[in-house]
Design a protein around this motif. Structure first.
Motif, mmCIF file in Angstrom:
data_model
loop_
_atom_site.group_PDB
_atom_site.id
_atom_site.type_symbol
_atom_site.label_atom_id
_atom_site.label_comp_id
_atom_site.label_asym_id
_atom_site.label_seq_id
_atom_site.Cartn_x
_atom_site.Cartn_y
_atom_site.Cartn_z
ATOM 1 N N PHE A 10 0.857 -1.193 0.000
ATOM 2 C CA PHE A 10 0.000 0.000 0.000
ATOM 3 C C PHE A 10 0.890 1.240 0.000
ATOM 4 C CE2 PHE A 10 -2.603 3.408 1.500
ATOM 5 C CZ PHE A 10 -3.905 3.095 1.170
ATOM 6 N N ALA A 11 1.889 1.261 0.873
ATOM 7 C CA ALA A 11 2.803 2.406 0.955
ATOM 8 C C ALA A 11 3.544 2.607 -0.365
ATOM 9 C CB ALA A 11 3.796 2.210 2.097
ATOM 10 N N GLU A 12 3.995 1.516 -0.993
ATOM 11 C CA GLU A 12 4.659 1.623 -2.295
ATOM 12 C C GLU A 12 3.738 2.262 -3.328
ATOM 13 O OE1 GLU A 12 6.318 -2.066 -3.760
ATOM 14 O OE2 GLU A 12 7.226 -2.484 -1.806
ATOM 15 N N GLY A 13 2.481 1.851 -3.322
ATOM 16 C CA GLY A 13 1.511 2.430 -4.250
ATOM 17 C C GLY A 13 1.297 3.906 -3.986
ATOM 18 N N ALA A 14 1.187 4.269 -2.727
ATOM 19 C CA ALA A 14 0.996 5.678 -2.365
ATOM 20 C C ALA A 14 2.209 6.511 -2.774
ATOM 21 C CB ALA A 14 0.727 5.805 -0.868
ATOM 22 N N ILE A 15 3.396 5.971 -2.568
ATOM 23 C CA ILE A 15 4.620 6.676 -2.955
ATOM 24 C C ILE A 15 4.688 6.839 -4.471
ATOM 25 C CG2 ILE A 15 7.139 6.470 -3.059
ATOM 26 C CD1 ILE A 15 6.919 5.155 -0.216
ATOM 27 N N SER A 16 4.283 5.806 -5.207
ATOM 28 C CA SER A 16 4.310 5.887 -6.672
ATOM 29 C C SER A 16 3.356 6.955 -7.193
ATOM 30 C CB SER A 16 3.989 4.531 -7.304
ATOM 31 O OG SER A 16 2.607 4.246 -7.222
ATOM 32 N N ALA A 17 2.358 7.300 -6.384
ATOM 33 C CA ALA A 17 1.416 8.361 -6.743
ATOM 34 C C ALA A 17 1.844 9.702 -6.145
ATOM 35 C CB ALA A 17 0.011 7.986 -6.279
ATOM 36 N N CYS A 18 3.101 9.774 -5.730
ATOM 37 C CA CYS A 18 3.711 11.010 -5.199
ATOM 38 C C CYS A 18 3.146 11.457 -3.856
ATOM 39 C CB CYS A 18 3.638 12.137 -6.227
ATOM 40 S SG CYS A 18 4.522 11.753 -7.748
#
Length: 164
Positions: A10-18
């Motif tokens: 989830f955190a990786e996804g959030a980071i990928s969305a800046c």
């Protein structure tokens, strides 16, 4: 460990969305049980001197909160329940967060095994005006360490993080 995998994805996804993210592992927090004294309702923080006081401002100022838990006896794990109780100082604050997500894993094969955990999180959310349970990921059938890696749950958690 499976719920931690979902939290990381989830955190990786959030980071990928800046988005800025911070993962707090409850097991790493020096955490005492709430004593129900209500000190926190008239003071800044908790009367208990443990790791929670350092977290209140972070949680208050977060746009989104995500809770990840293994399911034990059809509910959130005890550590998360204690953590939720200790977030009581947020009740009297002007919180920024309006969205909450739940990532849950269970050895059970039925999604209904997570109903108690959803109810626990929803009960906490209901104490805050304008806050919504935005998404729930029910990671069923993950019994052993690493089982979650052979499912689509990590990708679903990543995708949920992108949209959060």
């Amino acid at each position: 460990m499976s719920s931690e995998t979902l939290a990381s994805k989830f955190a990786e996804g959030a980071i990928s969305a800046c988005n800025d993210t911070e993962v707090v592992a409850v097991r790493d927090v020096d955490l005492k049980f709430c004593i129900g004294c209500m000190y926190c309702q008239s003071h800044d923080g908790c009367v208990l001197k443990d790791g929670m006081n350092a977290l209140y401002n972070k949680f208050q100022n977060a746009d989104v909160l995500v809770f990840a838990t293994p399911i034990y006896y059809y509910s959130v794990c005890g550590q998360l329940k204690t953590f939720l109780d200790r977030l009581n100082p947020l009740y009297s604050r002007d919180n920024k967060f309006k969205e909450v997500y739940l990532l849950a894993t269970s050895a059970e094969d039925e999604e209904s095994a997570m109903d108690g955990a959803v109810k626990d999180i929803q009960g906490w959310i209901d104490c805050f005006d304008g806050v919504e349970l935005k998404g729930v990921l029910r990671g069923i059938g993950v019994t052993d360490k690493g089982d979650v890696d052979s499912t689509d749950f990590p990708q679903k958690a990543f995708d949920m993080g992108v949209k959060a």
